[in-house]
Scaffold this active site. Structure first.
Site, PDB file in Angstrom:
ATOM      1  N   ARG A  21       0.809  -1.202   0.000  1.00 57.68           N
ATOM      2  CA  ARG A  21       0.000   0.000   0.000  1.00 57.68           C
ATOM      3  C   ARG A  21       0.851   1.265   0.000  1.00 57.68           C
ATOM      4  NH1 ARG A  21      -4.109  -2.195   1.305  1.00 57.68           N
ATOM      5  NH2 ARG A  21      -2.814  -3.500   2.630  1.00 57.68           N
ATOM      6  N   THR A  22       1.743   1.358   0.947  1.00 54.43           N
ATOM      7  CA  THR A  22       2.540   2.577   1.081  1.00 54.43           C
ATOM      8  C   THR A  22       3.474   2.749  -0.119  1.00 54.43           C
ATOM      9  OG1 THR A  22       2.441   2.368   3.475  1.00 54.43           O
ATOM     10  CG2 THR A  22       4.130   3.821   2.593  1.00 54.43           C
TER      11      THR A  22
ATOM     12  N   ARG B  35      11.370   2.857   4.278  1.00 51.49           N
ATOM     13  CA  ARG B  35      10.701   2.022   5.279  1.00 51.49           C
ATOM     14  C   ARG B  35      11.747   1.085   5.847  1.00 51.49           C
ATOM     15  NH1 ARG B  35       5.116  -0.964   6.013  1.00 51.49           N
ATOM     16  NH2 ARG B  35       4.722   1.249   6.273  1.00 51.49           N
TER      17      ARG B  35
ATOM     18  N   HIS C 270       5.024   6.703  11.265  1.00 51.74           N
ATOM     19  CA  HIS C 270       4.569   6.500   9.891  1.00 51.74           C
ATOM     20  C   HIS C 270       3.749   7.744   9.543  1.00 51.74           C
ATOM     21  CE1 HIS C 270       3.376   4.838   6.226  1.00 51.74           C
ATOM     22  NE2 HIS C 270       2.649   3.820   6.602  1.00 51.74           N
TER      23      HIS C 270
ATOM     24  N   LYS D 220      22.550  -6.109   2.963  1.00 52.04           N
ATOM     25  CA  LYS D 220      22.981  -6.795   4.176  1.00 52.04           C
ATOM     26  C   LYS D 220      24.476  -6.577   4.374  1.00 52.04           C
ATOM     27  CE  LYS D 220      23.190 -11.240   3.728  1.00 52.04           C
ATOM     28  NZ  LYS D 220      22.647 -12.579   3.422  1.00 52.04           N
TER      29      LYS D 220
END
Lengths: 306, 306, 306
Positions: free
Chosen positions: B56-57, B106, B134, B85
């Protein structure tokens, strides 16, 4: 009535509509490599929701959108499994519906595209729903025959390989039965075309079944080859025997018509050896390349109408 | 002072700034489906660095960038874990900083966006950092109330579900306490709003806690529903009992005000059954759709100033 | 002859061609943050086929394409493994060839880019093929030296770290040997530069090997640091001893020339501690940032010729 139309099943198309798409794709052909001069999708956003991986279909759709001047958002599968997990497809569709002007959906479940089309206001294009439909593949296959042989009517088209499970063959043979064609189904006993499909086609066009390509290679205008999957056979030896029989060797092709074309939805494994690639009969890479103009044609019809 | 501003926490916003975003989002609303006529992000590149999945975001941010005429690069999570990583977040940020004009981040760790904003020259927008913030979700929630009810001031807003762990509720309730509202917190004992948050809000606006929606449904203008996660309960039976209590049934809604709206940050599981979707009270899909104009508004403010 | 040229190996470049790229990259530098005013890739589609993850290379290529006005399609690795699995690279390339105007390929197998270039009509750019080549990294490294020090000729350049396995060092040292430079190789015994490479370079430019940075730090204009990977050592204690020796401490740098620059292909682990980041010698983030103008330069040469 193309504007905002959902593209869910090839069964929704009349012969006239198929021909409209074919002709539009032909119009798009020069723009498929240089970009459409009018950028008909400028400012538009198309979602590609791929719940299953598919390089070919996804990338050719994305190329088509870019060549039309639009933008693409979405996900490409591995992500999907973790991301949208737990949310119903209808909820995801209703949300993405408000983020984009069209939704291109690939999903493992048959009927997913139809469901999506009911929840979306924007047009939904089915990019394959499990054992169900993959209408843009069927349309690009018909376009390939039309373009490479000058017409579909009058052609003798043979399918070889796994005719039992392959949705490509089911959809394409049904769609071709709207034309004036003869169809040939060549497969091992275990992978014959399902009876209900044969019966449906049989009503409309001449159909013949065969066990060996050799029997009918001389008659064909098109040999449509599909992959035989190991997983279909309980006994690996049975598979090996069968797979070997349906390999398209160069020697076989010498017996075909001068204009015979070999098609394959790809990816291939061993059923067409690399030696065939340079044969004048080989059309499977050309066929793949037609994915872009064909999908541009559909986008043009959906976004601008006919 | 919006130009090149980092959007890290809703706590950095004054009420006036929140209203500026709301009004800008309202201005963007028609462009959210047709594209901004001035393409204010033409030639611009925005990075979406999603170390955690978020359909969604991510998709609504990408749609917003495209509707403004810009381009998007980045990664969407599964990849991230393997790719970046071993590299510190600050190193990755300093590199991506030179590839793009803004970074949307995010990250699973609270504080990641603040850290990133310190290492980037370009603006950083927090798209969720773990248990932290958020802010764009909070802004779109406030926009939804404002747009659907005509104002935020004067409204009675109830939160129901997991009020203990849900960062959505924490941020939104704090932000709303800058307005002239009354807040209601409805949750099982185990999932009550944390004391320090309640205390902070209590100083500014009337707050009431309740155990059942029935007690207060008649008073509410907004019912903001959140998901109760099974994982929060050591005993599955305890979960089942609780979850069932906080399901928004159509019968419950008949007791609400005529203009009551139901919101939900989505994805939902069972807390709002599909029967409610067609209710005139349902606004959660509309709320999701506001993600695009709201994010366009922020991009416009950050890239062009006010 | 740049138009439609494949970029497979730095070994295919003359010194004049390297300088042409360098000068073009310098021309692109202002456009790397604002976008190229002529949008030379408008309407063009570039494929990024990354069979292995690579944030830095992929994102900087994508940024370069966007800054030139083009679009990007492709995959970013995890997906690739499942998607294209079972299809030969040559088949995938022949298909993607018809979807895009250039192919940027990263692949785990040495020689993959050369193979791809033989099957594609469109230009192929090697973005790293296993132990093989990564020519755009080499070019951006040379650009960094040229830009930060004013020239390449006349410089004394030291490589430190894993000189045995690092393809970055092999390619860059070979390419630099076309210039009038002195090269220094500083590594533990176990990770010395391979003899065949040293021999090749030795014919063209002065070469010196050393075991400690301290021995030669005072002479250097460039210290090119690479990561020493734990996996190279059978004994973890051996690794620890060695790794500690090749850490670039601030105290070491005080003994270097005033204009000494520190480079690193990144990601770094511990070999350059964060304290060095603020040193005037540090150039590794600047170096990473040059990835965009350098790749824009190559795209410009390939798409528009010189």
């Amino acid at each position: 009535m193309w504007l905002n139309r959902d593209i869910v099943s090839i069964g929704d198309f009349t012969k006239e509509e198929v021909m409209q798409v074919i002709e539009k794709a032909n119009e798009m052909l020069p723009y498929a490599s240089s970009g459409h001069p009018e950028k008909p999708l400028s400012g538009k956003v198309v979602s590609t929701l791929f719940y299953e991986p598919s390089t070919r279909t996804r990338l050719s759709f994305e190329s088509a959108v870019f060549r039309m001047g639009g933008n693409v958002l979405g996900f490409g599968s591995l992500e999907a499994t973790s991301v949208v997990k737990g949310e119903t497809l209808s909820d995801t569709i209703r949300i993405v519906n408000s983020y984009s002007d069209a939704i291109i959906l690939r999903h493992p479940s048959e009927g997913a595209a139809r469901l999506a089309s009911e929840f979306a206001d924007v047009p939904v294009i089915n990019a394959g729903d499990g054992a169900g439909q993959h209408p843009t593949q069927t349309l690009l296959d018909i376009f390939t025959i039309w373009k490479e042989l000058g017409s579909v009517d009058g052609k003798k088209i043979g399918f070889v390989g796994d005719l039992k499970y392959g949705r490509t063959v089911h959809s394409l043979s049904k769609a071709l039965s709207m034309f004036d064609v003869s169809l040939y189904f060549i497969s091992p006993e275990e992978l014959k075309i399902p009876k209900h499909i044969k019966r449906e086609i049989d009503k409309k066009v001449p159909v013949r079944e065969a066990k060996n390509i050799e029997e009918i290679i001389e008659e064909l205008d098109v040999l449509y080859v599909t992959r035989i999957q190991k997983e279909r056979f309980p006994d690996i030896n049975e598979y090996k025997k069968v797979a070997g029989t349906y390999v398209i060797r160069p020697s076989l092709l010498t017996r075909g018509k001068r204009n015979l074309i070999i098609m394959h939805p790809l990816p291939r494994v061993n059923e067409i050896p690399p030696e065939v690639d340079s044969s004048p009969h080989a059309r499977y890479f050309k066929q793949a390349s037609y994915g872009v103009p064909l999908r541009m044609a559909l986008l043009d019809l959906i976004f601008r109408g006919d």
